[in-house]
Design an enzyme around this catalytic site. Structure first.
Site, PDB file in Angstrom:
ATOM      1  N   ASN A   1       0.880  -1.172   0.000  1.00  0.00           N
ATOM      2  CA  ASN A   1       0.000   0.000   0.000  1.00  0.00           C
ATOM      3  C   ASN A   1       0.917   1.221   0.000  1.00  0.00           C
ATOM      4  O   ASN A   1       1.487   1.576   1.025  1.00  0.00           O
ATOM      5  CB  ASN A   1      -0.876  -0.044   1.267  1.00  0.00           C
ATOM      6  CG  ASN A   1      -1.743   1.202   1.407  1.00  0.00           C
ATOM      7  OD1 ASN A   1      -1.785   2.053   0.525  1.00  0.00           O
ATOM      8  ND2 ASN A   1      -2.436   1.310   2.541  1.00  0.00           N
TER       9      ASN A   1
ATOM     10  N   LYS B   1       0.189   4.207  -0.293  1.00  0.00           N
ATOM     11  CA  LYS B   1      -0.447   5.369   0.351  1.00  0.00           C
ATOM     12  C   LYS B   1      -0.229   6.639  -0.490  1.00  0.00           C
ATOM     13  O   LYS B   1      -0.151   6.554  -1.705  1.00  0.00           O
ATOM     14  CB  LYS B   1       0.061   5.515   1.787  1.00  0.00           C
ATOM     15  CG  LYS B   1      -0.166   4.227   2.600  1.00  0.00           C
ATOM     16  CD  LYS B   1       0.015   4.410   4.079  1.00  0.00           C
ATOM     17  CE  LYS B   1      -0.247   3.086   4.801  1.00  0.00           C
ATOM     18  NZ  LYS B   1      -0.106   3.163   6.253  1.00  0.00           N
TER      19      LYS B   1
ATOM     20  N   HIS C   1      -9.509   1.157   4.939  1.00  0.00           N
ATOM     21  CA  HIS C   1      -8.240   1.302   5.655  1.00  0.00           C
ATOM     22  C   HIS C   1      -8.439   2.205   6.876  1.00  0.00           C
ATOM     23  O   HIS C   1      -9.222   3.145   6.826  1.00  0.00           O
ATOM     24  CB  HIS C   1      -7.173   1.887   4.722  1.00  0.00           C
ATOM     25  CG  HIS C   1      -5.800   1.812   5.301  1.00  0.00           C
ATOM     26  ND1 HIS C   1      -5.332   2.728   6.220  1.00  0.00           N
ATOM     27  CD2 HIS C   1      -4.809   0.906   5.130  1.00  0.00           C
ATOM     28  CE1 HIS C   1      -4.105   2.380   6.572  1.00  0.00           C
ATOM     29  NE2 HIS C   1      -3.759   1.287   5.932  1.00  0.00           N
TER      30      HIS C   1
ATOM     31  N   GLU D   1      -6.756   4.537   8.006  1.00  0.00           N
ATOM     32  CA  GLU D   1      -6.520   5.964   7.751  1.00  0.00           C
ATOM     33  C   GLU D   1      -7.748   6.614   7.125  1.00  0.00           C
ATOM     34  O   GLU D   1      -8.032   7.790   7.350  1.00  0.00           O
ATOM     35  CB  GLU D   1      -5.274   6.132   6.867  1.00  0.00           C
ATOM     36  CG  GLU D   1      -4.012   5.860   7.666  1.00  0.00           C
ATOM     37  CD  GLU D   1      -2.834   5.349   6.854  1.00  0.00           C
ATOM     38  OE1 GLU D   1      -2.867   5.406   5.615  1.00  0.00           O
ATOM     39  OE2 GLU D   1      -1.866   4.871   7.493  1.00  0.00           O
TER      40      GLU D   1
ATOM     41  N   GLU E   1      -5.426  -5.284  10.505  1.00  0.00           N
ATOM     42  CA  GLU E   1      -4.443  -4.227  10.749  1.00  0.00           C
ATOM     43  C   GLU E   1      -4.799  -3.530  12.056  1.00  0.00           C
ATOM     44  O   GLU E   1      -5.595  -2.577  12.057  1.00  0.00           O
ATOM     45  CB  GLU E   1      -4.483  -3.177   9.623  1.00  0.00           C
ATOM     46  CG  GLU E   1      -3.944  -3.640   8.304  1.00  0.00           C
ATOM     47  CD  GLU E   1      -3.361  -2.492   7.469  1.00  0.00           C
ATOM     48  OE1 GLU E   1      -2.346  -2.720   6.812  1.00  0.00           O
ATOM     49  OE2 GLU E   1      -3.912  -1.367   7.481  1.00  0.00           O
TER      50      GLU E   1
ATOM     51  N   GLY F   1       2.189   2.093  11.180  1.00  0.00           N
ATOM     52  CA  GLY F   1       3.121   3.225  11.168  1.00  0.00           C
ATOM     53  C   GLY F   1       3.843   3.466  12.482  1.00  0.00           C
ATOM     54  O   GLY F   1       4.405   4.542  12.691  1.00  0.00           O
TER      55      GLY F   1
ATOM     56  N   SER G   1       3.313  -2.239  10.392  1.00  0.00           N
ATOM     57  CA  SER G   1       4.747  -2.307  10.712  1.00  0.00           C
ATOM     58  C   SER G   1       5.413  -3.623  10.297  1.00  0.00           C
ATOM     59  O   SER G   1       6.261  -4.157  11.016  1.00  0.00           O
ATOM     60  CB  SER G   1       4.979  -2.033  12.207  1.00  0.00           C
ATOM     61  OG  SER G   1       4.536  -0.733  12.534  1.00  0.00           O
TER      62      SER G   1
ATOM     63  N   GLY H   1       2.888  -1.128   4.378  1.00  0.00           N
ATOM     64  CA  GLY H   1       2.896   0.305   4.088  1.00  0.00           C
ATOM     65  C   GLY H   1       4.303   0.762   3.746  1.00  0.00           C
ATOM     66  O   GLY H   1       4.808   0.539   2.642  1.00  0.00           O
TER      67      GLY H   1
HETATM   68  P1  13P Z   1       3.044   0.391   7.805  1.00  0.00           P
HETATM   69  O1  13P Z   1       3.554  -0.879   7.186  1.00  0.00           O
HETATM   70  O2  13P Z   1       3.786   1.609   7.344  1.00  0.00           O
HETATM   71  O3  13P Z   1       2.942   0.286   9.298  1.00  0.00           O
HETATM   72  O4  13P Z   1       1.559   0.606   7.263  1.00  0.00           O
HETATM   73  C1  13P Z   1       0.705  -0.471   7.284  1.00  0.00           C
HETATM   74  C2  13P Z   1      -0.512  -0.174   6.491  1.00  0.00           C
HETATM   75  O5  13P Z   1      -1.274   0.716   6.826  1.00  0.00           O
HETATM   76  C3  13P Z   1      -0.757  -0.948   5.265  1.00  0.00           C
HETATM   77  O6  13P Z   1      -2.022  -0.709   4.768  1.00  0.00           O
END
Ligand code: 13P
Length: 253
Positions: A8, A10, A96, A98, A168, A174, A214, A235
């Site tokens: 992803n 982002k 997601h 976010e 997740e 993150g 992560s 991510g």
């Molecule tokens: P990170 O791998 O940066 O923690 O993000 C995970 C994520 O939100 C994947 O959709």
């Protein structure tokens, strides 16, 4: 069942030159490596989808990070599932954390998106997971049950195979903090039980369950391989082709 490694990207990759660099590096890292047991999917921002589709090669499948649950029309600023399908997407990430956090997306809205994605033949990768406060209040079962039941409401069990659930935990996204393998295994079993209550046993077994939050080449054994997850949603590390491919290799082997 095969494994899945989804990147992803982002809201990253800000220019054409950055995109070209990313695609070229990713292809170089993939090189002659074979991923017989693992599907690799990259989900770039909408504006890069066409170029990724044309240039990324056969080893990588394309996904989007969101969509609007209408086929077409007066919805300024939105992207339709038909557009995604027609530009070559096979997958779409929905719900997601976010999007839930910054755009107040609700499970009901995510459900509409899942319905419309499936209608056009896009495979939804639906994100679920508890916040830190919910975890501390021992609410994981309640949260996952509500999210999954609402998000999959009205979906026929014959679609179970098209759907992927990404667990997740919001507190792991993150943060470089990851759950233990046992915690992930427990969440996976809960998710399986919830899926069985919706689809019944035979069909529920066809829905893949990924871990996200992560993930890197050091955590992947603990968060994916040990708890026998069907793959990962990545991510930050997916922005580094070397690391992304390394994770895919670990999962494939
Ligand atoms: P990170 O791998 O940066 O923690 O993000 C995970 C994520 O939100 C994947 O959709």
């Amino acid at each position: 069942m095969g494994k899945m490694v989804i990147g992803n990207l982002k809201m990253n990759i800000l220019s054409v030159s950055e995109r070209e660099q990313y695609i070229s590096n990713l292809k170089k890292e993939l090189g002659k490596k074979e991923f017989s047991k693992t599907e690799i999917v990259v989900c770039p921002p909408f504006v890069h989808l066409e170029s990724f589709g044309k240039n990324i090669g056969q080893k990588v499948k394309l996904g989007a990070q969101n969509m609007f649950p209408q086929r077409e029309g007066s919805f300024t600023g939105e992207i339709s599932p038909a557009m995604l399908k027609n530009i070559g997407c096979e997958y779409v990430i929905l719900g997601h954390s976010e999007r839930r956090k910054y755009f107040d997306e609700t499970d009901k809205e995510i459900n509409l998106k899942v319905v419309e994605a499936l209608k056009i033949g896009l495979k939804p990768v639906v994100c679920v997971g508890e916040t830190k406060a919910e975890k501390e209040a021992n609410q994981i079962l309640r949260v996952l049950t509500k999210q999954i039941k609402e998000v999959l409401a009205g979906i026929s069990r014959t679609k179970a195979e098209q759907i992927t659930i990404a667990y997740e935990p919001v507190w792991a996204v993150g943060t470089d903090i990851v759950p233990t393998s046992n915690e992930i295994m427990e969440a996976k079993l809960l998710i399986k039980k919830i899926l069985i209550s919706i689809f019944d046993k035979k069909y529920a077994g066809m829905t893949k369950i990924l871990y996200g939050g992560s993930v890197n080449s050091k955590t992947v054994l603990e968060v994916c391989v040990d708890p026998a997850m069907d793959g990962v949603l990545i991510g930050r590390e997916s922005l580094i082709p070397y690391e992304f491919v390394k994770i895919a290799e670990i999962i494939n082997n």
